[in-house]
Scaffold this active site. Structure first.
Site, PDB file in Angstrom:
ATOM      1  N   SER A 109      -9.515   1.461   2.914  1.00 42.72           N
ATOM      2  CA  SER A 109      -8.728   2.240   1.973  1.00 42.72           C
ATOM      3  C   SER A 109      -7.634   1.443   1.258  1.00 42.72           C
ATOM      4  O   SER A 109      -7.026   1.927   0.302  1.00 42.72           O
ATOM      5  CB  SER A 109      -8.063   3.420   2.705  1.00 42.72           C
ATOM      6  OG  SER A 109      -7.159   2.971   3.696  1.00 42.72           O
TER       7      SER A 109
ATOM      8  N   SER B  61      -9.654  -0.515   7.068  1.00 38.30           N
ATOM      9  CA  SER B  61      -8.976  -0.401   5.786  1.00 38.30           C
ATOM     10  C   SER B  61      -8.206  -1.611   5.299  1.00 38.30           C
ATOM     11  O   SER B  61      -7.881  -1.688   4.120  1.00 38.30           O
ATOM     12  CB  SER B  61      -8.059   0.819   5.797  1.00 38.30           C
ATOM     13  OG  SER B  61      -8.805   1.993   5.962  1.00 38.30           O
TER      14      SER B  61
ATOM     15  N   LYS C 211       0.851  -1.190   0.000  1.00 35.81           N
ATOM     16  CA  LYS C 211       0.000   0.000   0.000  1.00 35.81           C
ATOM     17  C   LYS C 211       0.886   1.239   0.000  1.00 35.81           C
ATOM     18  O   LYS C 211       1.854   1.324   0.761  1.00 35.81           O
ATOM     19  CB  LYS C 211      -0.917  -0.019   1.222  1.00 35.81           C
ATOM     20  CG  LYS C 211      -1.932   1.112   1.284  1.00 35.81           C
ATOM     21  CD  LYS C 211      -2.818   0.949   2.508  1.00 35.81           C
ATOM     22  CE  LYS C 211      -3.870   2.034   2.616  1.00 35.81           C
ATOM     23  NZ  LYS C 211      -4.734   1.849   3.809  1.00 35.81           N
TER      24      LYS C 211
END
Length: 499
Positions: free
Chosen positions: A163, A187, A88
């Site tokens: 996310s 997330s 990420k």
């Protein structure tokens, strides 16, 4: 490709499968990297245009070649040797930009890796790509100003959750072998649910946050995502542990365990395990019906596996936890300012408010982040919310002790993941976020097929436990996973030699 390599790579490769293939000389590290790079080229910008990848590591092939040169099949193999990871892009890397999905960080190149990236590289992992996220991890749809919207490979009209949706969509589409997300409220586990994979939010303090772009350090953590429980457990073993630059990790001393050993992954039933079904974390409207049906199916399977499933007797209201206990807006200003200062002369702004004033953060994100400015000045409300978090922790522990529960069970999302352009409602990740307790989300099945979702839309089941109970949760999740086999490859990104 060496003989046998096609057959190996035409399966969804696991860490154990990779290491077995390397020992047999069925695969090389370079061939594995080439396989994933070919898929990224074919499906991320072209074809279904999943749009998960921000930057591919330009040194990936050279790194893989060096790994092949150093490999000795009769020697000790590092736990993640040759494993191509999706990271990420709010996790610092010294050799690639760390963008947080935002134009304001487009050219940001931190001087050193995040602590967990150092641990991953030391364990032999190869950072294959940095992947998209909701800008600054601010929303749940994986949309940012840098590369835009990531799509869900199972239904290209829906989001992949967020996310950490770039990691979720990328692993679902087989762009890498495993990955890392971060989780403030939902997330890691929201993309796991939406993308038919596994995500673990560890106990607060088990995994370092130093070198992560923060959102709210009272709730932030990093966690693994993978296509199997075993692979997620293997990654967790590597990233767990004390970091002098993150004082909260001092709590994990003597708590880190072997999460992928036979004592955890060797069980084939759940006899003696007591699980509490949290009915207040399921919806009551027609929009919740498909998720509720899959949750009840999960309960039946757990009963067949020997578990005792009872109704949780406590009162958990996710919406109230989000409105009254969630602390993120009361910490974001100070936490991001501290991150910017740690970047030194590489920082694009000296503090949070100056960063917002650049105009390079997407307007829909900036509006949310601006809430943090007045909230950050309200120390009294921040302290009140910290006290409420402690009260929630104590109450959950009390009820679990009273009912002799090993874990709680609920759907990670009460309704199907949102369509692109819509906000995501009814997520349940806040319970683990405000308590700091661990949770693991695993595939729980699919909604009914539709024209845009030929397999249906994935739904995730979440198991939640007491602090430091990762071994118990991984055992439950693994037995459930092996009994159900809900993981399916999305039809939008077929295997290279089939598509």
């Amino acid at each position: 490709m060496v003989e046998g390599g096609d057959a190996v790579m035409n399966d969804e490769l696991t860490i154990a499968g990779l290491h077995g293939a390397l020992r047999r000389n069925d695969l090389s590290c370079l061939e594995v990297v080439d396989f994933y790079l070919e898929r990224i080229e074919k499906y991320d910008r072209l074809g279904p245009a999943i749009n998960a990848v921000i930057n591919v590591n330009p040194d990936a092939k050279d790194t893989a070649r060096r790994m092949d040169e150093s490999y000795r099949p009769d020697g000790d193999v590092l736990p993640l040797f040759g494993v191509p990871l999706l990271l990420k892009d709010n996790v610092n890397t010294f050799d690639m930009p760390t963008t947080a999905g935002s134009l304001v960080f487009e050219n940001l190149r931190p001087s050193r890796d995040a602590h967990i990236v150092e641990k991953l590289r030391s364990a032999g992992a190869l950072i294959l790509a940095k992947v998209n996220l909701s800008e600054f991890a601010c929303t749940g749809e994986t949309l940012g100003s840098l590369i835009g919207q990531t799509k869900n490979p199972y239904d290209l009209t829906h989001t992949p959750g967020g996310s950490s949706g770039g990691t979720g969509a990328g692993l679902a589409a087989n762009f890498g072998l495993a990955g890392i997300g971060t989780d403030t409220v939902n997330s890691v586990r929201s993309p796991a649910s939406a993308c038919n994979i596994v995500g673990i939010r560890p106990t607060r303090g088990l995994v370092s946050r130093s070198g992560l772009v923060p959102y709210s350090l009272s709730m932030d953590t990093a966690g693994p995502l993978a296509r199997t429980v075993e692979d997620a457990a293997r990654v967790l073993e590597v990233i767990a542990g004390y970091d002098a630059n993150d004082p909260v990790t001092a709590w994990c001393i003597d708590r880190v365990s072997a999460y992928a050993d036979p004592g955890v992954l060797g069980a084939d039933n759940l006899r003696g395990v007591r699980i509490g079904l949290v009915r207040s974390m399921t919806g009551t409207e027609s929009v919740h019906a498909e998720v509720n049906g899959l949750t009840e199916a999960a309960v039946r399977i757990l009963l067949d596996l020997g578990a005792q499933v009872v109704d949780y007797e406590g009162k958990i209201n996710p919406a109230k936890l989000l409105s009254d206990v969630n602390i993120q807006f009361y910490e974001q200003d100070a936490d991001i300012t501290a991150y910017l200062k740690n970047l030194g002369d590489r920082s694009p702004a000296p503090d949070f408010q100056t960063l917002l004033a650049t105009g390079k953060i997407a307007p829909w994100v900036a509006v949310k982040m601006e809430k943090a400015i007045p909230c950050g000045r309200d120390q009294q409300e921040r302290d009140a919310r910290l006290l409420k978090m402690a009260i929630v922790r104590d109450e959950v522990m009390r009820v679990m002790a009273h009912q002799n529960l090993d874990a709680l069970l609920y759907p990670m999302q009460q309704r199907l993941v949102a369509k692109i352009g819509d906000p995501q409602f009814d997520r349940n990740g806040v319970l683990a976020a405000v308590t700091g307790f661990p949770a693991i989300t695993v595939p729980g099945g699919f909604s009914h097929p539709a024209e845009t979702a030929p397999l249906g839309i994935p739904v995730g089941i979440e198991f939640f436990g007491r602090p430091w109970s990762e071994r118990t949760l991984i055992k439950i999740a693994h037995v459930y996973e092996q009994a159900t086999r809900h993981r399916r490859t999305p039809l939008s990104t077929p295997l290279n030699r089939e598509g």
